[in-house]
Design an enzyme around this catalytic site. Sequence first.
Site, mmCIF file in Angstrom:
data_model
loop_
_atom_site.group_PDB
_atom_site.id
_atom_site.type_symbol
_atom_site.label_atom_id
_atom_site.label_comp_id
_atom_site.label_asym_id
_atom_site.label_seq_id
_atom_site.Cartn_x
_atom_site.Cartn_y
_atom_site.Cartn_z
ATOM 1 N N ASP A 162 -11.198 -2.465 0.610
ATOM 2 C CA ASP A 162 -11.202 -1.671 -0.625
ATOM 3 C C ASP A 162 -12.338 -0.650 -0.633
ATOM 4 O O ASP A 162 -13.158 -0.596 0.284
ATOM 5 C CB ASP A 162 -11.296 -2.623 -1.826
ATOM 6 C CG ASP A 162 -10.541 -2.100 -3.037
ATOM 7 O OD1 ASP A 162 -10.317 -0.883 -3.124
ATOM 8 O OD2 ASP A 162 -10.176 -2.923 -3.894
ATOM 9 N N ASP A 228 -3.638 1.640 -8.656
ATOM 10 C CA ASP A 228 -3.048 0.294 -8.676
ATOM 11 C C ASP A 228 -1.693 0.283 -9.377
ATOM 12 O O ASP A 228 -1.529 0.875 -10.441
ATOM 13 C CB ASP A 228 -3.969 -0.684 -9.429
ATOM 14 C CG ASP A 228 -5.218 -1.010 -8.642
ATOM 15 O OD1 ASP A 228 -5.456 -0.375 -7.603
ATOM 16 O OD2 ASP A 228 -5.961 -1.907 -9.087
HETATM 17 C C1 GAL Z 1 -8.407 -2.713 -6.498
HETATM 18 C C2 GAL Z 1 -7.218 -2.766 -5.581
HETATM 19 C C3 GAL Z 1 -6.327 -3.895 -6.034
HETATM 20 C C4 GAL Z 1 -7.107 -5.195 -5.981
HETATM 21 C C5 GAL Z 1 -8.398 -5.068 -6.779
HETATM 22 C C6 GAL Z 1 -9.288 -6.277 -6.618
HETATM 23 O O1 GAL Z 1 -9.251 -1.666 -6.121
HETATM 24 O O2 GAL Z 1 -6.535 -1.550 -5.617
HETATM 25 O O3 GAL Z 1 -5.160 -3.960 -5.245
HETATM 26 O O4 GAL Z 1 -7.386 -5.474 -4.638
HETATM 27 O O5 GAL Z 1 -9.130 -3.932 -6.405
HETATM 28 O O6 GAL Z 1 -10.520 -6.137 -7.281
#
Ligand code: GAL
Length: 730
Positions: A162, A228
């Site tokens: 991430d 997301d």
């Molecule tokens: C976001 C990501 C999600 C999930 C989340 C967890 O940035 O896009 O899919 O992984 O973080 O904190």
Amino acid sequence: MIRHRVVNALRTAALVAVVVLAGSASVVSSAHADAPGLVPTPPMGFNDWNAYGCNVNATLIEDEANYIHSSGMQRDGYKYVNIDDCWLAPQRSATGALAPDPAKFPQGISAVARYVHHLGLKLGIYEDAGTETCAGYPGSFGHEVQDARTFASWGVDYVKYDQCNIPFSDFPGMTHAEVDTQLYTTMSRALKATGRPIVFSMCNGTDSTVYPWLWGARVSNLWRTTTDIRDNFASTVTNFMGTVGLWPYAHAGAFNDPDMLEIGNGGQTLTEYRSQFSLWSEMAAPLIAGTNLTTLSAADRAIYENRRVIAVDQDPLARQGRPIAYQDGTWVLSKPLQGGDHAVALFNSTSTPRVITTTAHAVGASPAPSYRLENLWGGAVTRSGGVISAFVPAEGTVMYRVTSLSAGDPAAARPATVLSLHPSAATITPGGSLAARLTLSDDGRVALHGATVTVTAPAGWSPQTTTLRLPRLAAGRSLSRRLAFTVTPTATGPLTTLRLHAGLRTRWGSSVRLRALGGASAAVTVSSPLTSPLQAENTTGAPARTGQLGSDLAITSAGTGITPLVSSSRGTFPASDAYAAIADPGAVTPTSTASVTVTAQTGSALRPDGTAGLIERDSLSAPGTPEGVSLSVSTGGTVTLAWASKGGTAVDRSVNAPTTVTLPVTLRLQRDGSTYNAAYSTDGGATWTAVATATVAASASSGDQDVGVFHASGVAGWRTTADFTDLTLS
Ligand code: GAL
């Protein structure tokens, strides 16, 4: 923040789509550094984030793995079982190594990996290129080599990486794209250096300045393209649009990732979920289920297990389908498949059924006297002379596998036909009528003889059954007939959606038997009209519908609503003013009490953005005038009082009731000049719970005001419905 991201993603997507449709995007070909054989086709599997958030643990991961193994999903191709954020202990160990949260993973990650491997599946894990993960656990920044070794030693097969909390200020003069390229390359190399084959999944598509598709194939196997995903159709469309134009960048071992599948999470219809599965497969996207598989309904599971559609996603050519046409919310996509077939998706993103038409030539099929069309959802196989078309339900997708046929009897298979119904959405008055048009097209190579179409209407409609005997219809031609119905509104309620069904039976070619050739259905919204002085208002920019039957009121609308003010690390975003209302103009004197009972609201705690309630302001018909006071209940059950304390055009204060409620809930606003006391009751008004008192600027509450009931879906382009009863004033 999410709303702003959505808007940006839409803008970028629309731009990209236009560019790519115009054919001016260049194909980027690059050999990526990771083992290309690892994911020659898009990865398939499970990830816990969408369904469980931070509540991940070893048991649930093993349960999901076990389900994939024992249910047959593993045989369908689902392989990766991925742990998302929040698996970590808050601190690294004394040696600087990452450690799992001992309460969530008491035997460690390697024990889970052993369990998953024993089932013949693979284990994925989540980390972050910054100092902390998005949820605040230790990130890999500066620890890439050590962390990659840790993952390899645990037996991890897939890393989702991430982009939260990256110390961009440590990289003066560098763009986010440059910093990301550096950090993701570091992790990519570190993973490779472990010698263990590990799929590398970049999760940096939410930063709209990073453009991971431009460089992702050099360092990773897949890269997120969008913000997301959420469990609503507008979010599916946003992520689809942010990815559909990026087809030139995908190839075997390197894929665009529009985020996980929401099928099974309860916020959308089966039609909408089938669209996500169709579009993701058409775009050669990863098929990662973001739901609790162990509680899937049979209907949701059938979507995940549609092998005809999975075969499109997993086709060995590994090409992403490209947009062939876009018009008015309808899309045609075509994906070349190994062996020369094409997978064609006809996607209707609008809220009314549409006929979507393309041709074998336009989708790239090699020229032939006729074409085999296999419907990948219904399974029917038909023969076309070159037109590829379907009557596609609202928010639906029809997928065909198209094969060019060099020879053979054109009458051997059913001719491709399209039956469509176009009823107009109408306000039905007692005994009122509805005009509909029925159209039948023969897209096959042979004529239809003796076709009969039977149209059935629901209770309260007249006639209930209409049988049309149609003349011979030549191949390549179509014909239309008008139909008229009368409707008894009392059979329907203030605002209801009813279905008309049409079924076709016909003979073709030299066939002597009548055969059923499918049919069509159309949803008609019937709105009983508002009675004076009530009137409809809508500030959403999208069509809304209202209805009234006695003291029952209903509103279907989109709109982001009135509250809340969104605060995030990126700043505070002002409240919007987008809702539809049924207003009683000027009815509220400076000392009066209004109440209404909200009886139902589409949506669930899983999509808690919708809101419905009471509103009082100087003018409900004139956005731009001072906002007043609203008392509403969200689809998540939160009762909120919101108001404009300074007389501005948007609310600047809001207070939530401490506990959530379930419907029906009665909302009450007692006005005394500029002061409003808000309360709610869940026992029909026997007892009341105070929410708060609001004081608005005297300039915004000087005399009589409009009062109304209002509803907003919480998302700009997604329509939901709220039902109310007993709007009273005293
Ligand atoms: C976001 C990501 C999600 C999930 C989340 C967890 O940035 O896009 O899919 O992984 O973080 O904190």
